[in-house]
Scaffold this motif. Structure first.
Motif, PDB file in Angstrom:
ATOM      1  N   MET A  16      31.570-113.307  52.865  1.00  0.00           N
ATOM      2  CA  MET A  16      30.247-114.038  52.581  1.00  0.00           C
ATOM      3  C   MET A  16      30.456-115.338  51.815  1.00  0.00           C
ATOM      4  O   MET A  16      30.002-116.446  52.366  1.00  0.00           O
ATOM      5  N   ARG A  17      31.358-115.489  50.859  1.00  0.00           N
ATOM      6  CA  ARG A  17      31.672-116.727  50.172  1.00  0.00           C
ATOM      7  C   ARG A  17      32.203-117.753  51.123  1.00  0.00           C
ATOM      8  O   ARG A  17      32.085-119.045  51.021  1.00  0.00           O
ATOM      9  N   HIS A  18      33.112-117.248  52.080  1.00  0.00           N
ATOM     10  CA  HIS A  18      33.718-117.900  53.147  1.00  0.00           C
ATOM     11  C   HIS A  18      32.771-118.537  53.925  1.00  0.00           C
ATOM     12  O   HIS A  18      32.910-119.778  54.253  1.00  0.00           O
ATOM     13  N   GLN A  19      31.866-117.698  54.510  1.00  0.00           N
ATOM     14  CA  GLN A  19      30.787-118.435  55.345  1.00  0.00           C
ATOM     15  C   GLN A  19      29.837-119.476  54.544  1.00  0.00           C
ATOM     16  O   GLN A  19      29.638-120.454  55.302  1.00  0.00           O
ATOM     17  N   ALA A  20      29.501-119.315  53.402  1.00  0.00           N
ATOM     18  CA  ALA A  20      28.814-120.404  52.917  1.00  0.00           C
ATOM     19  C   ALA A  20      29.812-121.443  52.436  1.00  0.00           C
ATOM     20  O   ALA A  20      29.436-122.805  52.523  1.00  0.00           O
ATOM     21  N   PHE A  21      31.201-121.262  52.391  1.00  0.00           N
ATOM     22  CA  PHE A  21      32.009-122.567  52.355  1.00  0.00           C
ATOM     23  C   PHE A  21      32.123-123.322  53.744  1.00  0.00           C
ATOM     24  O   PHE A  21      32.141-124.456  53.663  1.00  0.00           O
ATOM     25  N   ARG A  22      32.041-122.530  54.745  1.00  0.00           N
ATOM     26  CA  ARG A  22      32.320-123.052  55.941  1.00  0.00           C
ATOM     27  C   ARG A  22      31.023-123.876  56.237  1.00  0.00           C
ATOM     28  O   ARG A  22      30.993-124.708  57.118  1.00  0.00           O
ATOM     29  N   LYS A  23      29.953-123.595  55.603  1.00  0.00           N
ATOM     30  CA  LYS A  23      28.441-124.181  56.125  1.00  0.00           C
ATOM     31  C   LYS A  23      28.285-125.108  54.898  1.00  0.00           C
ATOM     32  O   LYS A  23      26.927-125.809  54.718  1.00  0.00           O
ATOM     33  N   SER A  24      29.177-125.484  53.924  1.00  0.00           N
ATOM     34  CA  SER A  24      29.250-126.313  52.843  1.00  0.00           C
ATOM     35  C   SER A  24      27.861-125.887  51.981  1.00  0.00           C
ATOM     36  O   SER A  24      27.191-126.803  51.620  1.00  0.00           O
ATOM     37  N   GLN A  25      27.628-124.919  51.588  1.00  0.00           N
ATOM     38  CA  GLN A  25      26.551-124.372  51.089  1.00  0.00           C
ATOM     39  C   GLN A  25      27.119-124.027  49.514  1.00  0.00           C
ATOM     40  O   GLN A  25      28.323-123.786  49.233  1.00  0.00           O
ATOM     41  N   PRO A  26      26.008-124.031  48.442  1.00  0.00           N
ATOM     42  CA  PRO A  26      26.424-123.440  47.189  1.00  0.00           C
ATOM     43  C   PRO A  26      27.266-122.461  47.084  1.00  0.00           C
ATOM     44  O   PRO A  26      26.687-121.323  47.773  1.00  0.00           O
TER      45      PRO A  26
END
Length: 441
Positions: A16-26
């Motif tokens: 989940m954190r990696h997905q946020a990283f891929r989408k440049s999300q906080p």
């Protein structure tokens, strides 16, 4: 040191954190699964592109359809892992072990499978290289299944690829220098412009493989089957091929052919009771004039007929799979129900040829379709050809002339029709799922 075992729940949180990283999300963090134990976990369809999985244990993990492009899988343990249809483009797999892994239809373009350096886990958590002479880790793909995988421009130098299944794999420009491909199944694969310098292909099967432009300097072909392989004239002169199993040449072509055809005609006329069915498999008949020849239902697997003349020939229900039929003149030939699976017909003239179905007279009234699955028909002439109900799934028809051709009810699933001339072509009820470049004027 023992790898840290992750539960599915712990892994999901990292993902989940990696997905946020891929989408440049906080809160997004690149997945760091270095030296983690992910054995037997289900990672199907997940996005781990750019993730760090160096030294990770993924034994028997399910990674079908996963996105691992640009991922660091240095020295990873992927034995028996399911990577079917996975995206591994430009992934770092140096020193990785993929023994028995399933990589069918995987995208492995520009993947790095060269040697790696053995690493150890330091007291402070850092990874350092071993300082011993035997510290080299060789990538291993022994017994891996890579059917129809795309390994274009991959770096596979020095790797172990013994007994691997590379049927129909695309390996254009792939670097196989000094790789061990002993007993590998490379049937129908595309090795155009690949580098096999000093590679070991002992006992490998290369029937129907395209090897044009392939470097074979000091390559070991001992016992390798190259019958039906597509080779350049310069390659055919290479002394390396002397130990390979190649297409045979008839000792007395005129007399031998005459006898074979007479026996075959008797076999046809008698309904198989007399005479003998013609079997010209693995025979080289390049450039021969065979106009109007009747080889209906003949066995012609891996035959070489390059530049031969067969206008008006009768070859209904003949088996010409994996054959070299480049530039053959099949004008007006009867090829109904013929098996041309994985045959190379580049530049062949099939104008007005009959490639429709044959109705078998039996209780079931079976329809025998012409099989051109994965056939290579680039730049072929198919003007006004009858291709009704023909199986052209995965065929390469790039640049071919299909003007006025009848393709009604044909299967064009996954076929490449880039640049093909289609004026007046009939496509009623044809299957065209995933076909490339299909355009009807």
């Amino acid at each position: 040191m023992p790898r840290t075992k992750l539960t599915q729940g712990q892994l999901n949180a990292i993902l989940m954190r990696h997905q946020a990283f891929r989408k440049s999300q906080p809160g997004g963090v690149r997945a760091n699964l270095k030296l983690r134990d992910l054995s037997h976990l289900d990672l199907s369809g997940i996005d781990l592109s750019d993730a760090d999985l160096s030294g990770a244990k993924l034994f028997s993990a399910r990674l079908s359809g996963a996105n691992l492009s640009n991922a660091n899988l240095y020295a990873a343990d992927l034995r028996l892992a399911n990577l079917e249809r996975a995206d591994l483009r430009r992934a770092d797999l140096r020193g990785a072990c993929l023994r028995g892994a399933v990589l069918s239809e995987a995208s492995m373009v520009e993947v790095d499978l060269r040697d790696g350096t053995l690493l150890h886990y330091g007291a402070g958590g850092e990874i350092n290289p071993h300082e011993f002479e035997n510290s080299v880790l060789t990538s291993e793909l022994t017994a891996a299944s890579m059917r129809n995988a795309d390994l274009s421009r991959a770096k596979v130098a020095n790797a172990f690829v013994m007994q691997a299944d590379l049927t129909d794999a695309i390996m254009r420009g792939t670097k196989f220098m000094r790789a061990n491909l002993t007993n590998a199944n490379m049937t129908g694969c595309d090795l155009s412009d690949a580098d096999l310098t000093e590679a070991n292909l002992t006992g490998a099967r290369l029937s129907g493989a395209v090897m044009t432009g392939c470097a074979i300097n000091r390559t070991n072909f001992a016992g390798a089957t190259l019958i039906g392989a597509i080779l350049d004239a310069a390659q055919l002169r290479s002394p390396n091929l002397q130990a390979a199993v190649m297409a045979k040449v008839l000792e007395n072509p005129e007399d031998d052919l005459r006898e074979i055809l007479l026996l075959h005609a008797t076999w046809i006329d008698s309904g198989g009771r007399n005479g003998k069915r013609a079997d010209l498999s693995a025979i080289d008949l390049s450039g021969r004039v065979l106009d109007g020849i009747n080889l209906s239902a003949a066995i012609l697997q891996c035959i070489t007929l390059r530049n031969a003349s067969l206008p008006g020939a009768t070859l209904a229900i003949a088996d010409m799979s994996l054959s070299d039929l480049r530039n053959v003149d099949f004008t007006g030939a009867d090829l109904r129900g013929a098996n041309l699976e994985r045959a190379t017909l580049t530049g062949a003239n099939l104008s007005g040829a009959q490639l429709g179905p044959v109705h078998i007279q039996s209780m079931s009234n079976h329809v025998w379709r012409a099989n051109l699955q994965r056939a290579r028909l680039g730049m072929a002439q198919l003007r006004n050809a009858d291709l009704r109900k023909a199986n052209l799934a995965g065929a390469n028809l790039a640049g071919s002339d299909l003007r006025g051709a009848n393709l009604s009810e044909a299967d064009l699933t996954g076929a490449d029709l880039t640049g093909a001339s289609m004026d007046g072509a009939i496509l009623d009820d044809a299957k065209s799922g995933d076909a490339i470049g299909l355009a009807v004027a």
